[in-house]
Design an enzyme around this catalytic site. Structure first.
Site, PDB file in Angstrom:
ATOM      1  N   TYR A  73      31.756  57.507  57.192  1.00 47.53           N
ATOM      2  CA  TYR A  73      32.032  57.505  55.838  1.00 47.53           C
ATOM      3  C   TYR A  73      33.486  58.060  55.350  1.00 47.53           C
ATOM      4  O   TYR A  73      33.934  57.333  54.304  1.00 47.53           O
ATOM      5  CB  TYR A  73      30.928  58.609  55.116  1.00 47.53           C
ATOM      6  CG  TYR A  73      30.769  58.135  53.699  1.00 47.53           C
ATOM      7  CD1 TYR A  73      30.278  57.211  52.996  1.00 47.53           C
ATOM      8  CD2 TYR A  73      31.407  59.169  52.708  1.00 47.53           C
ATOM      9  CE1 TYR A  73      30.021  56.924  51.768  1.00 47.53           C
ATOM     10  CE2 TYR A  73      31.262  58.969  51.428  1.00 47.53           C
ATOM     11  CZ  TYR A  73      30.661  57.908  50.791  1.00 47.53           C
ATOM     12  OH  TYR A  73      30.743  57.610  49.438  1.00 47.53           O
ATOM     13  N   PHE A 125      47.410  34.784  36.502  1.00 45.87           N
ATOM     14  CA  PHE A 125      46.447  34.425  37.467  1.00 45.87           C
ATOM     15  C   PHE A 125      45.270  35.004  36.921  1.00 45.87           C
ATOM     16  O   PHE A 125      45.192  35.967  35.956  1.00 45.87           O
ATOM     17  CB  PHE A 125      46.565  34.989  38.898  1.00 45.87           C
ATOM     18  CG  PHE A 125      45.600  34.579  39.617  1.00 45.87           C
ATOM     19  CD1 PHE A 125      45.328  33.197  40.106  1.00 45.87           C
ATOM     20  CD2 PHE A 125      44.382  35.371  39.790  1.00 45.87           C
ATOM     21  CE1 PHE A 125      44.106  32.651  40.700  1.00 45.87           C
ATOM     22  CE2 PHE A 125      43.297  34.953  40.784  1.00 45.87           C
ATOM     23  CZ  PHE A 125      43.270  33.510  40.969  1.00 45.87           C
ATOM     24  N   THR A 126      44.119  34.131  36.763  1.00 46.17           N
ATOM     25  CA  THR A 126      42.766  34.650  36.167  1.00 46.17           C
ATOM     26  C   THR A 126      42.343  35.867  36.112  1.00 46.17           C
ATOM     27  O   THR A 126      42.175  36.719  35.105  1.00 46.17           O
ATOM     28  CB  THR A 126      41.669  33.528  36.436  1.00 46.17           C
ATOM     29  OG1 THR A 126      41.457  33.484  37.968  1.00 46.17           O
ATOM     30  CG2 THR A 126      42.177  32.103  36.246  1.00 46.17           C
ATOM     31  N   ASP A 216      51.718  40.987  42.990  1.00 47.15           N
ATOM     32  CA  ASP A 216      50.376  40.430  43.482  1.00 47.15           C
ATOM     33  C   ASP A 216      50.880  39.700  44.759  1.00 47.15           C
ATOM     34  O   ASP A 216      51.069  38.710  44.849  1.00 47.15           O
ATOM     35  CB  ASP A 216      49.705  39.542  42.357  1.00 47.15           C
ATOM     36  CG  ASP A 216      48.709  38.843  42.852  1.00 47.15           C
ATOM     37  OD1 ASP A 216      48.225  39.061  44.253  1.00 47.15           O
ATOM     38  OD2 ASP A 216      47.731  38.105  42.103  1.00 47.15           O
ATOM     39  N   LYS A 259      43.291  35.981  51.553  1.00 47.78           N
ATOM     40  CA  LYS A 259      44.507  34.655  51.850  1.00 47.78           C
ATOM     41  C   LYS A 259      45.401  34.980  53.112  1.00 47.78           C
ATOM     42  O   LYS A 259      44.719  34.945  54.184  1.00 47.78           O
ATOM     43  CB  LYS A 259      45.276  34.538  50.478  1.00 47.78           C
ATOM     44  CG  LYS A 259      44.248  33.970  49.219  1.00 47.78           C
ATOM     45  CD  LYS A 259      43.592  34.870  48.518  1.00 47.78           C
ATOM     46  CE  LYS A 259      42.876  34.491  47.349  1.00 47.78           C
ATOM     47  NZ  LYS A 259      42.024  35.346  46.692  1.00 47.78           N
ATOM     48  N   ARG A 383      41.935  23.564  37.953  1.00 48.71           N
ATOM     49  CA  ARG A 383      42.968  24.615  37.349  1.00 48.71           C
ATOM     50  C   ARG A 383      43.792  23.877  36.153  1.00 48.71           C
ATOM     51  O   ARG A 383      44.741  23.566  36.195  1.00 48.71           O
ATOM     52  CB  ARG A 383      44.098  24.860  38.459  1.00 48.71           C
ATOM     53  CG  ARG A 383      43.484  25.626  39.736  1.00 48.71           C
ATOM     54  CD  ARG A 383      43.349  27.294  39.658  1.00 48.71           C
ATOM     55  NE  ARG A 383      42.351  27.811  38.922  1.00 48.71           N
ATOM     56  CZ  ARG A 383      41.704  28.757  39.485  1.00 48.71           C
ATOM     57  NH1 ARG A 383      42.339  29.465  40.267  1.00 48.71           N
ATOM     58  NH2 ARG A 383      40.575  29.241  38.802  1.00 48.71           N
ATOM     59  N   PHE A 450      35.350  29.377  34.124  1.00 47.62           N
ATOM     60  CA  PHE A 450      35.531  28.167  35.124  1.00 47.62           C
ATOM     61  C   PHE A 450      34.551  28.517  36.438  1.00 47.62           C
ATOM     62  O   PHE A 450      34.178  27.718  36.784  1.00 47.62           O
ATOM     63  CB  PHE A 450      37.149  28.281  35.768  1.00 47.62           C
ATOM     64  CG  PHE A 450      37.505  29.294  36.309  1.00 47.62           C
ATOM     65  CD1 PHE A 450      37.877  30.586  35.546  1.00 47.62           C
ATOM     66  CD2 PHE A 450      37.332  29.231  37.702  1.00 47.62           C
ATOM     67  CE1 PHE A 450      38.469  31.506  36.421  1.00 47.62           C
ATOM     68  CE2 PHE A 450      37.650  30.786  38.171  1.00 47.62           C
ATOM     69  CZ  PHE A 450      38.410  31.743  37.561  1.00 47.62           C
TER      70      PHE A 450
HETATM   71  O1  PLI Z   1      39.391  36.920  44.790  1.00 50.92           O
HETATM   72  P1  PLI Z   1      40.153  38.287  45.019  1.00 50.92           P
HETATM   73  O2  PLI Z   1      39.401  39.379  44.125  1.00 50.92           O
HETATM   74  O3  PLI Z   1      40.162  38.898  46.573  1.00 50.92           O
HETATM   75  O4  PLI Z   1      41.579  38.280  44.570  1.00 50.92           O
HETATM   76  C1  PLI Z   1      41.903  37.540  43.337  1.00 50.92           C
HETATM   77  C2  PLI Z   1      43.134  37.123  43.360  1.00 50.92           C
HETATM   78  C3  PLI Z   1      44.352  37.915  42.751  1.00 50.92           C
HETATM   79  N1  PLI Z   1      45.576  37.104  43.006  1.00 50.92           N
HETATM   80  C4  PLI Z   1      45.534  35.953  43.368  1.00 50.92           C
HETATM   81  C5  PLI Z   1      47.065  35.280  43.092  1.00 50.92           C
HETATM   82  C6  PLI Z   1      44.750  35.113  43.762  1.00 50.92           C
HETATM   83  O5  PLI Z   1      44.765  33.881  44.056  1.00 50.92           O
HETATM   84  C7  PLI Z   1      43.368  35.839  43.794  1.00 50.92           C
HETATM   85  C8  PLI Z   1      42.230  35.042  43.995  1.00 50.92           C
HETATM   86  N2  PLI Z   1      42.431  33.714  44.152  1.00 50.92           N
HETATM   87  C9  PLI Z   1      41.228  32.836  44.421  1.00 50.92           C
HETATM   88  C10 PLI Z   1      39.749  33.425  44.471  1.00 50.92           C
HETATM   89  C11 PLI Z   1      41.677  31.435  44.565  1.00 50.92           C
HETATM   90  O6  PLI Z   1      40.568  30.820  44.865  1.00 50.92           O
HETATM   91  O7  PLI Z   1      42.867  31.148  44.238  1.00 50.92           O
END
Ligand code: PLI
Length: 463
Positions: A73, A125-126, A216, A259, A383, A450
């Site tokens: 933990y 970004f969203t 980011d 990513k 998008r 979306f």
């Molecule tokens: O999906 P998260 O919570 O692990 O990350 C959010 C996120 C933050 N910054 C950027 C540049 C992103 O592209 C992002 C998430 N992107 C998604 C889910 C996408 O499909 O592009």
């Protein structure tokens, strides 16, 4: 000398069968999903280009590292291995894991923004914007104008326009700015990189006003690859070195590890700022868990540490970005309108030019994503106006210049034959584009609409 083919620097050890569907099955599925590709079941999808987020194929080294996961933990060995990898690869003093990127954005926004302060970003970004606004911050767009022109071949469409930053400071004063949120390979601009020269200029400008840069850094390695390929002085420099050089110009970063980092879940916040790290450790316990696991299992931390090491291998990142470029070339040779140059993680179709007979309020990108699924079972993502959401004050849609469909390529998952299937479907749709009808929105959640909004066909409404 003839150029020789460079194949993927890995071979396939495990496979997951794909299900092909009939047109009738797809018609039923997309209707049930309210013409929103996010609401499709993945078993109804043939080639899934919805996102490159969490869809990576992990390596044998990552899977075996997971067996070493220390599930304590507190104070797990796995955390210290991950922290060491972060220090070596990104170079920040503190690291707080989170369950995914938006959780790191949440912590950052809550700690670093005072209500009414601005947060300049090279395009929104969203999730980042949603967290900034929830904390009372005001998003300020400071990306170069070229980013809004899908036809501009400018190689650095992710660059920050320093004149726009200066304008903001002149208007509101530096004390009204919380920090600069700078994103490599800007997602909403089409996965477009900034140059190192621009980043240096921005950092020097920010220094003058004592403003920190918090990256980011979700797709920073892909940006580093573009710098290696395009920027003078970086040819042959390992992407690992370029990444470190980029990160040195910031105070910290938030990252969605789903990513670049080659894992299916995870994220983190990293910083050189002791006070920020301390506050983040206080807050992470409330929302995510102890600061040594942040909502992740020990095995996830292990997979992430190994993924970070693999992501900066030059052969890997070249193969990843070049696969995206391959799909882009096939489409561009057929005259399909798309954002140029092709970005790091996706090809973005230009829905405004693909479907010029549809007004933006008829959701051209949403329509095109649904049409692509119907044609071939390929799942893409809107998008455009739907992703941009509404202005909270006026209640009207934000109307972004870019109205795009994102064909996002998961890492190490599909072959170039899959890319050919995608290209053929897009080309055929383009040839019959005038038959594609628009949509109207019939359900809309309050935030991040979306993901769950539902639509009906315009023609169906009329009759
Ligand atoms: O999906 P998260 O919570 O692990 O990350 C959010 C996120 C933050 N910054 C950027 C540049 C992103 O592209 C992002 C998430 N992107 C998604 C889910 C996408 O499909 O592009």
């Amino acid at each position: 000398m003839r150029t020789r083919t460079v194949a993927e620097p890995y071979k396939i050890k495990m496979v997951e069968p794909l299900r092909m569907t009939t047109r009738e099955e797809r018609e039923r599925a997309i209707r049930e999903a309210g013409f929103n590709t996010f609401l499709l079941r993945s078993e109804d999808v043939y080639i899934d280009l919805l996102t490159d987020s969490g869809t990576t194929a992990m390596s044998d080294a990552q899977w075996s590292a997971m067996m070493r996961g220390d599930e304590a933990y507190a104070g797990a060995r796995s955390f210290y291995r991950l922290e060491a990898a972060q220090k070596e690869i990104y170079g920040f003093k503190h690291m707080i894991p989170t369950h995914q990127g938006r959780a790191a954005e949440h912590l950052t926004s809550q700690i670093r923004i005072k209500p009414g302060q601005y947060v300049p970003m090279n395009m929104y970004f969203t999730t980042t914007r949603a967290h900034v606004e929830r904390a009372g911050g005001i998003f300020y767009d400071c990306i170069v104008d070229e980013a809004k022109d899908p036809w501009s071949d400018f190689p650095w469409k992710g660059n920050v326009d320093v004149a726009k930053l200066q304008k903001l400071v002149d208007q509101v004063g530096p004390e009204s700015i919380a920090y600069l949120s700078i994103s490599p390979c800007v997602n909403m601009a089409g996965g477009q990189p900034f140059s190192m020269a621009n980043l240096r200029e921005v950092a020097a400008w920010a220094d003058r006003y004592g403003l920190p840069i918090i990256f980011d850094a979700t797709r920073a390695v892909e940006n580093a690859y573009f710098i290696q390929q395009r920027e003078e002085g970086y040819a042959g420099v390992p992407v690992a070195r370029i990444l470190r050089e980029m990160m040195r110009l910031g105070e910290g970063c938030t990252v969605s590890s789903k990513k670049d980092n080659l894992v299916n879940i995870g994220g983190f916040l990293a910083t050189n700022n002791d006070a920020f790290a301390l506050k983040a450790k206080e807050l992470v316990v409330v929302f995510e868990g102890m600061p040594t696991y942040g909502g992740l299992a020990g095995r996830d931390l292990e997979a992430l540490a190994q993924g970070m090491r693999e992501m900066v291998e030059d052969a890997y990142i070249a193969s990843r970005v070049e696969q995206v470029a391959y799909l882009g070339r096939r489409l561009s040779e057929a005259g399909v309108p798309m954002v140029r140059p092709v970005g790091g993680h996706a090809v973005f179709l230009d829905a405004k030019r693909f479907l010029p007979h549809l007004a933006q309020d008829q959701f051209p990108a949403q329509t095109l994503a649904a049409a692509l699924y119907l044609d071939s079972g390929v799942r893409a993502m809107e998008r455009g106006i739907v992703s941009a959401g509404r202005n909270h004050k006026t209640g009207d849609h934000h109307r972004p210049e870019l109205e795009l469909v994102r064909l996002t390529i998961p890492r190490r998952v599909y072959t170039n034959l899959h890319m050919d299937v995608v290209a053929e479907s897009c080309i055929e749709l383009f040839e019959h584009r005038e038959t594609i009808k628009g949509l109207r929105m019939v359900y809309e959640p309050e935030s991040l609409r979306f993901f769950q909004a539902r639509f009906e066909e315009l023609e169906a409404v009329a009759c």
